[in-house]
Design an enzyme around this catalytic site. Structure first.
Site, short mmCIF file in Angstrom:
data_model
loop_
_atom_site.label_atom_id
_atom_site.label_comp_id
_atom_site.label_asym_id
_atom_site.label_seq_id
_atom_site.Cartn_x
_atom_site.Cartn_y
_atom_site.Cartn_z
N CYS A 135 50.52 65.25 123.50
CA CYS A 135 50.30 63.80 123.49
C CYS A 135 49.68 63.32 124.78
O CYS A 135 48.97 62.35 124.81
CB CYS A 135 51.59 63.04 123.22
SG CYS A 135 53.04 64.04 123.23
N GLN B 146 62.25 70.87 119.84
CA GLN B 146 61.82 72.21 120.27
C GLN B 146 62.94 73.24 120.13
O GLN B 146 62.70 74.43 120.38
CB GLN B 146 61.38 72.17 121.74
CG GLN B 146 60.16 71.31 122.01
CD GLN B 146 58.86 71.96 121.55
OE1 GLN B 146 58.80 73.17 121.30
NE2 GLN B 146 57.82 71.17 121.42
N THR C 3 59.87 55.73 100.17
CA THR C 3 59.98 56.83 99.21
C THR C 3 60.02 58.17 99.92
O THR C 3 59.19 58.44 100.78
CB THR C 3 58.77 56.79 98.25
OG1 THR C 3 58.75 55.51 97.62
CG2 THR C 3 58.87 57.89 97.20
N ALA D 195 60.14 63.86 114.48
CA ALA D 195 61.10 63.66 115.56
C ALA D 195 60.83 62.36 116.31
O ALA D 195 61.76 61.74 116.83
CB ALA D 195 61.07 64.84 116.53
#
Ligand code: PLP
Length: 396
Positions: A330, A184, A244, A75
């Site tokens: 984070c 979320q 890729t 995300a």
């Protein structure tokens, strides 16, 4: 699971892999390792087929067409491509305002702020004390021509669910692009890109019982939303995301999306019941316990609780058998209290006494009883020490 394994109540940071997802991924690690872009041979074509099936499952989860799904590393990347890509493609000749919320994930806020030196104008809207966006505040902000509005579906600290359908209607009426960070939300609440009128939507594998390191960006085709890519390269994903494609991760993301579409609402009902069980236990043990954010519009597994008279860090240290956090993963290493709670008007002193709790698909009722007992006892221990040490006579 082993009986003495810690109780995992940090599902907003990441979710465990569903065993069915692992099973679906396995052959793509062990047997067919081919590059899904190698369509000149049979193994490559089989990998490509598996990737396209996964794309279909992701599209179906959000009411989109498979051709509108761009695979990313998660995300964070999807949000960066959506916000920076839309701004850079449009340029600064037209509207330059980019509106978002003070409670957004760091990767959205920083993407918006990063565009300021390029001539765009970040506008960070406040939220109400209950965590919801006031639609009149949004309408007022949109009186000035705006390029893009980015509003998250479900907050990663408080679980507050924004009214995306109402927000989307206001944004589209103003002629701006509408992006939502649904990391979320995907798999936890029903999401339909037509109903919410999203032009861009981000989701993440590891927040929906899929693998880490993979996600997707929905990019509307009608009317077509144009983005400038962030990566230069082989032009995969219709030029929007070179590199890729990781077939095993995408098969896992697809299976996670398929399961979420089939079982998400069942999960939600069960998890709501377990959350109530935990909350009842905690309320009984902890007088003055406070819930942050609205309970009326909140994702099933979330509680954001302020524990009176204790430091959240001390509470965590006293709870080695429960996996909990003070805020987003984070920023939880930072000493500064949560900016999300700050934006809701919660003072730093209270934010420092706050824990985020996240239940999930595999959370059991027995774990809820044990967690309530452990957390309640830890709080009682800590708060009685505090009372003793603040009473002069009892100090020595
Ligand atoms: C976890 C999360 C992200 C980041 O997702 P990754 O896939 O880990 O990059 C972004 N936004 C929200 C709301 C999240 O909870």
């Amino acid at each position: 699971m082993r009986p003495n394994r810690p109780i995992y109540l940090d599902h907003h940071a990441t979710t465990p892999l569903d065993p069915r997802v692992l099973a679906a991924m396995r052959p793509w690690w062990e047997e067919n390792f081919a590059n899904p872009h190698s369509v000149e041979h049979a193994l490559g074509r089989a990998a490509e087929e598996a990737v396209e099936e996964a794309r279909g499952h992701v599209a179906e989860l959000i009411g989109a067409d498979a051709r509108e799904i761009v695979f990313t590393s998660g995300a964070t990347e999807a949000n960066n491509i959506a916000i920076k890509g839309a701004a850079r493609f449009a340029g600064t000749d037209g509207p330059r305002r980019i509106i978002t919320l003070a409670t957004e994930h760091k990767c959205v806020l920083e993407s918006v702020r990063d565009l300021a030196p390029e001539g765009f104008e970040p506008v960070i809207l406040p939220v109400r004390p209950d965590g919801l966006l006031d639609l009149d505040v949004l309408r007022a902000a949109l009186e000035t021509p705006t390029l893009l509005v980015s509003v998250m579906a479900v907050n990663n600290e408080t679980g507050v669910v924004q009214d995306l359908a109402a927000i989307g209607a206001v944004v589209k009426e103003a002629g701006a692009l509408f992006h939502t960070d649904a990391a979320q939300a995907a798999g936890r609440i029903p999401l339909d890109v037509e109903e919410i009128r999203a032009d861009l939507l981000s989701l993440s594998g590891h927040k929906m019982y899929g693998p880490k390191g993979v996600g997707a960006l929905y990019v509307r085709r009608r009317p077509r939303v144009r983005l400038a890519p962030l990566f230069s390269g082989g032009g995969q994903e219709r030029g929007l995301r070179s590199g890729t494609l990781p077939a095993p991760l995408l098969v896992g993301l697809g299976e996670a999306a398929r399961i979420a579409a089939a079982e998400g609402m069942l999960d939600s009902g069960r998890i709501t019941g377990q959350r109530q069980r935990l909350l009842d236990g905690l309320m009984a043990a902890i007088p003055g316990l406070r819930i942050n954010g609205t309970m009326e519009s909140r994702v099933a597994g979330n509680l954001n609780l302020t524990f009176p008279g204790v430091e959240a860090q001390a509470l965590l240290a006293a709870l080695p058998d429960v996996c909990l956090s003070t805020g987003s993963a984070c920023s939880s290493a930072e000493i500064t209290p949560s900016y999300v709670l700050g934006a809701m008007g919660i003072p730093d002193s209270e934010a420092r006494a706050t824990l985020r709790i996240g239940l999930g698909r595999f959370t059991s009722p027995a774990e809820m009883d044990r967690a309530a007992a452990l957390i309640g006892a830890a709080w009682q221990r800590l708060s009685s020490t505090l009372i003793r040490s603040s009473t002069p006579d009892a100090a020595e």
